[in-house]
Design an enzyme around this catalytic site. Structure first.
Site, short mmCIF file in Angstrom:
data_model
loop_
_atom_site.label_atom_id
_atom_site.label_comp_id
_atom_site.label_asym_id
_atom_site.label_seq_id
_atom_site.Cartn_x
_atom_site.Cartn_y
_atom_site.Cartn_z
N ARG A 1 38.95 19.23 -20.08
CA ARG A 1 40.27 18.92 -20.61
C ARG A 1 40.25 18.69 -22.13
NH1 ARG A 1 41.80 14.17 -17.77
NH2 ARG A 1 41.13 12.98 -19.54
N LYS B 1 55.36 33.39 -26.35
CA LYS B 1 56.23 34.47 -26.86
C LYS B 1 55.39 35.54 -27.57
CE LYS B 1 59.85 32.05 -25.47
NZ LYS B 1 59.26 31.12 -24.53
#
Ligand SMILES: Cc1ncc(COP(=O)(O)O)c(C=O)c1O
Length: 386
Positions: free
Chosen positions: A54, A204
Site C-alpha cells: 500500500r 482520462k
C-alpha cells in the site's frame, strides 16, 4: 544538463531496463507483503524504498516519478481515482473550522464531497464564480485555508484567470489546488504558475484507453509532504495494473493529445455552423467564456468540450441521443472513442445562476473517421427537427 523535450521525457522517464533484465516497461508488481531483509531494516522501514504494497512498489514509484518530472513537482502521489486525488488534496489542506473557496464550475462529485463530507467535518465551503479573477480577495476570510480551481471548468468550460487567483491566494498564504485533468501537464503546468497542488484524473487522457481508474496528486517542496501523509494516513493507493496502464499511456500522450486537439477543434468549428447548435463551449474559440485566459495560459486544447443545443424538449433530445451510433453516452472522456454526455449545469450552480436555456452536452472527440463522426451527429440532430 538541458531540460528534456516533452516527447523524449515521456518516452524515457522512469524506464530502467537494466533493473528488469532489459525489459523496457517497469513490470506490474502485485504486492502486499514485502520481506524485510533484517531486523535493522524493519526498525528503519522509513528509509527503505518499499516495505508494504500500500505504501508503494516499483510500479507506483515509476508512475509517480514520471508525473513528477512532467509537472516539475517535488513529488507526486498516485491514487485510486481522480476523485480520490481531489478529496485527499482537500483533506490535506483543511481542518474543522477552516473555510475553502471552490470554483462554481468544478467536477460534480467534487462538489458533492465538499457539501457532504467536508461540511460534516466542520469545513465551511463557499463557491465562487469562476471568472471572478482578482475579485477573489474579497471572498477570503481569516480562516480560508484553500482555494480550488478547475480550468476549464467541468461541463461549462469557462477558463479562469489563473495568475490572478494565484496571486491573490499567495498574498494571504492560502493553498491553491487545481484540477488539471483536461489539460494534463502537456498543455498547462500548474506548479510553474505558482499553484501549490495539481490534481488529475489519470483515468482520462493519461491512461487514454478507457480501461483504468487512476488519479495523481503533485506538489511543491512545501505541499508534497502533507499530500503524501494524507494519502498514507487515509490508506488510499492505486492498483498495480492501473499504475502500469497509466505509465504505458504516458508514453503516447503527446501524439494522442495532438490528434485529439486537431479533431476537437475541427469538430467544434463544424458544430458552430450546425443549425441545431446554439453555442460551442470550446476554450480555443472566442464563444467560450474565459477564452482570453486559455490563450494566455494554455499551450493547446484536448478533444473535450461542450455544446448548447437550441432544443429543450427532453423527448426529442432522448431520441437524438439514442439515435447516435458512434457518439455513445459514457460518463468519461479522454479515451480513444468518441463520447457524448448530457449534463445540465443549472442543477449544480450556486455562486451564479446558469441562464442558458438550451440543453448541454459534453463531447469527447476520439479517433473514429471524422466524416463518420460528423455524419453521426447530423443524423442525430435530425430528430430535433421532427
Ligand atoms: C474534471 C474531472 N476531474 C476529476 C474527475 C474524476 O476522475 P475519476 O473518474 O478518475 O475519479 C473527473 C471525471 O469525470 C473529471 O471530469
Amino acid at each position: 544538463m538541458t531540460k528534456k523535450k516533452t516527447g523524449t521525457l515521456l518516452t524515457h522517464v522512469s524506464s530502467r531496463p537494466k533493473e528488469f533484465h532489459g525489459v523496457v516497461n517497469t513490470p506490474v508488481h502485485r504486492a502486499s507483503t514485502i520481506i524485510f531483509n533484517s531486523y535493522a531494516d524493519f526498525e528503519h522501514s522509513d528509509r527503505l524504498p518499499f516495505y508494504y504494497g500500500r505504501a508503494g512498489t516499483p510500479t507506483s514509484a515509476a508512475f509517480e516519478e514520471a508525473i513528477a518530472a512532467l509537472e516539475s513537482a517535488a513529488g507526486s502521489v498516485s491514487i485510486c481515482s481522480g476523485l480520490s486525488a481531489i478529496t485527499v488534496a482537500l483533506m490535506a489542506f483543511t481542518e474543522a473550522g477552516s473555510h475553502v473557496l471552490m470554483a462554481d464550475n468544478i467536477y460534480g462529485p467534487n462538489r458533492t464531497f465538499c457539501t457532504t463530507i467536508l461540511k460534516k467535518y466542520g469545513v465551511e465551503v463557499e463557491f465562487y464564480p469562476p471568472l471572478i479573477g482578482a475579485g477573489i480577495s474579497k471572498r477570503f476570510k481569516k480562516n480560508t485555508t484553500a482555494l480550488f480551481l478547475e480550468a476549464p471548468g467541468s461541463i461549462t468550460f469557462e477558463v479562469c484567470d489563473i495568475d490572478a487567483l494565484v496571486k491573490a491566494a499567495k498574498a494571504r498564504k492560502i493553498t491553491t489546488i487545481m484540477d488539471n485533468s483536461w489539460a494534463t501537464p502537456l498543455l498547462f503546468r500548474p506548479l510553474q504558475h505558482g499553484i501549490d497542488v495539481s490534481v488529475m484524473s489519470a483515468t482520462k487522457y493519461i491512461s487514454g484507453h478507457s480501461d483504468a481508474m487512476l488519479g495523481v496528486i503533485s506538489g511543491t517542496a512545501s505541499s508534497y509532504p502533507r499530500l503524501r501523509d494524507a494519502a498514507t494516513t487515509l490508506g488510499i493507493c492505486a492498483g498495480s495494473e492501473e499504475l502500469y496502464m497509466g505509465l504505458r499511456g504516458l508514453r503516447t500522450l503527446e501524439v494522442r493529445m495532438k490528434e485529439h486537439q486537431a479533431r476537437g477543434l475541427e469538430m467544434a468549428r463544424w458544430l458552430q455552423k450546425q443549425p441545431a447548435v446554439k453555442r460551442v463551449l470550446h476554450p480555443a474559440l472566442s464563444s467560450c467564456p474565459g477564452h482570453e485566459h486559455w490563450k494566455t495560459y494554455f499551450t493547446g486544447a484536448c478533444g473535450t468540450f461542450g455544446i448548447i443545443l437550441k432544443e429543450t424538449d427532453k423527448k426529442k433530445i432522448g431520441k437524438m441521443l439514442d439515435g447516435f451510433k458512434l457518439f455513445r453516452m459514457g460518463a468519461s472522456w479522454g479515451g480513444y472513442e468518441s463520447l457524448c454526455f448530457p449534463l445540465q449545469p443549472k442543477h449544480d450552480r450556486t455562486a451564479e445562476r446558469w441562464n442558458e436555456k438550451g440543453f448541454s452536452l459534453r463531447l469527447h472527440i476520439g479517433f473514429e473517421d471524422m466524416g463518420d463522426l460528423k455524419a453521426d451527429l447530423e443524423k442525430g440532430f435530425q430528430y430535433l427537427s421532427l
